[in-house]
Design a protein around this motif. Structure first.
Motif, PDB file in Angstrom:
ATOM      1  N   MET A 186       6.478   3.586   5.752  1.00 55.62           N
ATOM      2  CA  MET A 186       5.867   2.483   5.328  1.00 55.62           C
ATOM      3  C   MET A 186       4.349   2.733   5.069  1.00 55.62           C
ATOM      4  O   MET A 186       3.596   2.322   4.144  1.00 55.62           O
ATOM      5  CB  MET A 186       6.025   1.266   6.181  1.00 55.62           C
ATOM      6  N   GLU A 187       3.810   3.490   6.092  1.00 55.38           N
ATOM      7  CA  GLU A 187       2.432   3.856   6.117  1.00 55.38           C
ATOM      8  C   GLU A 187       1.933   4.558   4.706  1.00 55.38           C
ATOM      9  O   GLU A 187       0.863   4.252   4.172  1.00 55.38           O
ATOM     10  CB  GLU A 187       1.836   4.440   7.222  1.00 55.38           C
ATOM     11  N   ARG A 188       2.678   5.249   4.183  1.00 57.94           N
ATOM     12  CA  ARG A 188       2.578   6.241   3.080  1.00 57.94           C
ATOM     13  C   ARG A 188       2.742   5.597   1.826  1.00 57.94           C
ATOM     14  O   ARG A 188       2.334   6.310   0.688  1.00 57.94           O
ATOM     15  CB  ARG A 188       3.048   7.502   3.148  1.00 57.94           C
ATOM     16  N   LEU A 189       3.626   4.592   1.805  1.00 47.77           N
ATOM     17  CA  LEU A 189       3.752   3.910   0.442  1.00 47.77           C
ATOM     18  C   LEU A 189       2.595   3.805  -0.396  1.00 47.77           C
ATOM     19  O   LEU A 189       1.329   3.554   0.048  1.00 47.77           O
ATOM     20  CB  LEU A 189       4.679   2.607   0.444  1.00 47.77           C
TER      21      LEU A 189
ATOM     22  N   ALA B 100       9.792  10.972  -8.508  1.00 49.93           N
ATOM     23  CA  ALA B 100       8.943  12.090  -8.288  1.00 49.93           C
ATOM     24  C   ALA B 100       7.678  11.778  -7.850  1.00 49.93           C
ATOM     25  O   ALA B 100       7.000  12.813  -7.140  1.00 49.93           O
ATOM     26  CB  ALA B 100       8.784  12.699  -9.834  1.00 49.93           C
ATOM     27  N   ASP B 101       7.255  10.408  -7.559  1.00 52.06           N
ATOM     28  CA  ASP B 101       6.038   9.914  -7.203  1.00 52.06           C
ATOM     29  C   ASP B 101       6.097  10.003  -5.780  1.00 52.06           C
ATOM     30  O   ASP B 101       5.128  10.150  -5.100  1.00 52.06           O
ATOM     31  CB  ASP B 101       5.945   8.553  -7.761  1.00 52.06           C
ATOM     32  N   ALA B 102       7.138  10.098  -5.247  1.00 46.93           N
ATOM     33  CA  ALA B 102       7.010  10.287  -3.685  1.00 46.93           C
ATOM     34  C   ALA B 102       6.558  11.278  -2.931  1.00 46.93           C
ATOM     35  O   ALA B 102       5.901  11.160  -1.906  1.00 46.93           O
ATOM     36  CB  ALA B 102       8.562  10.005  -3.095  1.00 46.93           C
ATOM     37  N   GLN B 103       6.477  12.511  -3.811  1.00 51.27           N
ATOM     38  CA  GLN B 103       5.878  13.575  -3.050  1.00 51.27           C
ATOM     39  C   GLN B 103       4.697  13.585  -3.113  1.00 51.27           C
ATOM     40  O   GLN B 103       3.662  14.134  -2.323  1.00 51.27           O
ATOM     41  CB  GLN B 103       6.323  14.870  -4.011  1.00 51.27           C
TER      42      GLN B 103
ATOM     43  N   LEU C 199       6.021  12.130   0.861  1.00 48.01           N
ATOM     44  CA  LEU C 199       7.202  11.592   1.694  1.00 48.01           C
ATOM     45  C   LEU C 199       8.452  12.224   0.952  1.00 48.01           C
ATOM     46  O   LEU C 199       9.667  11.784   0.880  1.00 48.01           O
ATOM     47  CB  LEU C 199       7.306  10.051   1.039  1.00 48.01           C
ATOM     48  N   GLY C 200       8.306  13.474   0.488  1.00 43.76           N
ATOM     49  CA  GLY C 200       9.308  14.114  -0.298  1.00 43.76           C
ATOM     50  C   GLY C 200      10.585  14.371   0.515  1.00 43.76           C
ATOM     51  O   GLY C 200      11.603  14.642   0.003  1.00 43.76           O
ATOM     52  N   ALA C 201      10.348  14.450   1.784  1.00 43.79           N
ATOM     53  CA  ALA C 201      11.590  14.786   2.688  1.00 43.79           C
ATOM     54  C   ALA C 201      12.839  14.070   2.731  1.00 43.79           C
ATOM     55  O   ALA C 201      13.915  14.312   2.812  1.00 43.79           O
ATOM     56  CB  ALA C 201      10.944  15.284   3.989  1.00 43.79           C
ATOM     57  N   PHE C 202      12.467  12.883   2.557  1.00 49.93           N
ATOM     58  CA  PHE C 202      13.348  11.556   2.488  1.00 49.93           C
ATOM     59  C   PHE C 202      14.185  11.768   1.307  1.00 49.93           C
ATOM     60  O   PHE C 202      15.393  11.204   1.278  1.00 49.93           O
ATOM     61  CB  PHE C 202      12.778  10.409   2.420  1.00 49.93           C
TER      62      PHE C 202
END
Length: 318
Positions: A135-138, A196-199, A203-206
């Motif tokens: 949640m913190e990194r969204l 692709a935006d998650a990295q 948050l890429g590990a999820f």
């Protein structure tokens, strides 16, 4: 991923609230204030509008069928029509001028009825002391275009039901809409994580098929004696390859992630009446109260006793 998300959101004590369903006609504008520990959402059931979020350079164009989530409760404006600098009004003013009493549909705006915008607006609140890097990194906002269609037929049907139930007159309508919207929040976060935006936000590990297996295994049994080796085994990777990839995608070590989440679990236990320090330690996978106390203080800058006392004071005042 949804099982993992369910565990995270449940432990964060997520509670949903529907504000209203709107019937806005041009020109109109609403300034939504900031609020801590919430994720706000707006779904365009019919029509369209612009969303201007504090700190974001360009406004978002919210079209019919779009969903926007403001994960960190930042102040933002919703508007449609000309001259937004003069038509955007504080939410309290809009509620007062419309005569909205908290039930039914919020009707507001100018004299162009053919331009109606129907929004379903609400938020999800989280326990003030709870935290998780997911949640913190969204990012400042998540915008899912044509959300119902892209997420599949079940989501399209769910959004249609929410649109019909929220603010309606049938018994239980708001509760039905709220519970369905909780599923949509989890689905929206999952859709973002798989993009692709998650990295970009670490948050890429999820979304990584191997690393996410290890994270999921840990969340299912957080009190087990997890090591980098056992996490790597759950991921089906070598110890070194797992540790390097996890650090690369998450900007933290696997054991830092483990410790952070274990302390969140311990916080929940410490806030329950009748629980002991040993109960909290065991829930977080510590065989020794002293080792747990050291880890808890390093993570939270409070001893377990200080944390418990602080929470007792907060809840007694609420």
């Amino acid at each position: 991923m949804l099982d993992l998300l369910s565990d995270i959101l449940t432990n964060l004590s997520m509670r949903g609230t529907l504000y209203f369903r709107t019937s806005f006609t041009k020109p109109w504008g609403v300034a939504v204030p900031s609020y801590e520990n919430v994720a706000r959402f707006h779904f365009a059931h019919r029509g369209n509008c612009l969303v201007r979020i504090d700190g974001v350079a360009e406004p978002i164009s919210l079209a019919q069928g779009d969903l926007v989530i403001v994960p960190h409760g930042a102040p933002h404006d919703l508007y449609c029509g000309h001259d937004p600098e003069h038509t955007v009004m504080p939410l309290d003013v809009v509620l007062a001028q419309s005569g909205f009493d908290g039930s039914g549909v919020l009707v507001y705006g100018g004299d162009e009825p053919q331009s109606e915008t129907q929004l379903i607006c609400g938020h999800f609140s989280f326990e003030p002391n709870s935290r998780h890097i997911l949640m913190e990194r969204l990012p400042p906002f998540i915008h899912l275009t044509n959300y119902g269609e892209s997420a599949g037929r079940w989501m399209e049907a769910t959004l249609r039901v929410i649109g019909e139930e929220a603010g309606g007159r049938k018994m239980g309508g708001d509760l039905i809409a709220l519970k369905m919207s909780e599923a949509i929040l989890a689905q929206a976060i999952r859709s973002y994580i798989e993009s692709a935006d998650a990295q970009e936000f670490a948050l890429g590990a999820f979304a990584d098929k191997n690393l996410s297996r290890a994270i999921d295994a840990f969340h299912k049994a957080p009190a087990e004696r997890w090591t980098v080796e056992s996490l790597a085994s759950a991921a089906g990777m070598s110890r070194t390859g797992f540790a390097v990839q996890f650090q690369k995608l998450m900007l933290m070590s696997p054991m830092e992630y483990v410790t952070t989440w274990r302390m969140e679990i311990a916080k929940k236990v410490l806030q329950q009446a009748g629980t002991s320090l040993t109960d909290a330690a065991e829930s977080a996978g510590y065989a020794s109260d002293s080792a747990f106390t050291r880890a808890f203080k390093k993570e939270t800058r409070q001893t377990p006793a200080e944390f418990r006392k602080t929470q007792s004071t907060v809840h007694s005042k609420s």
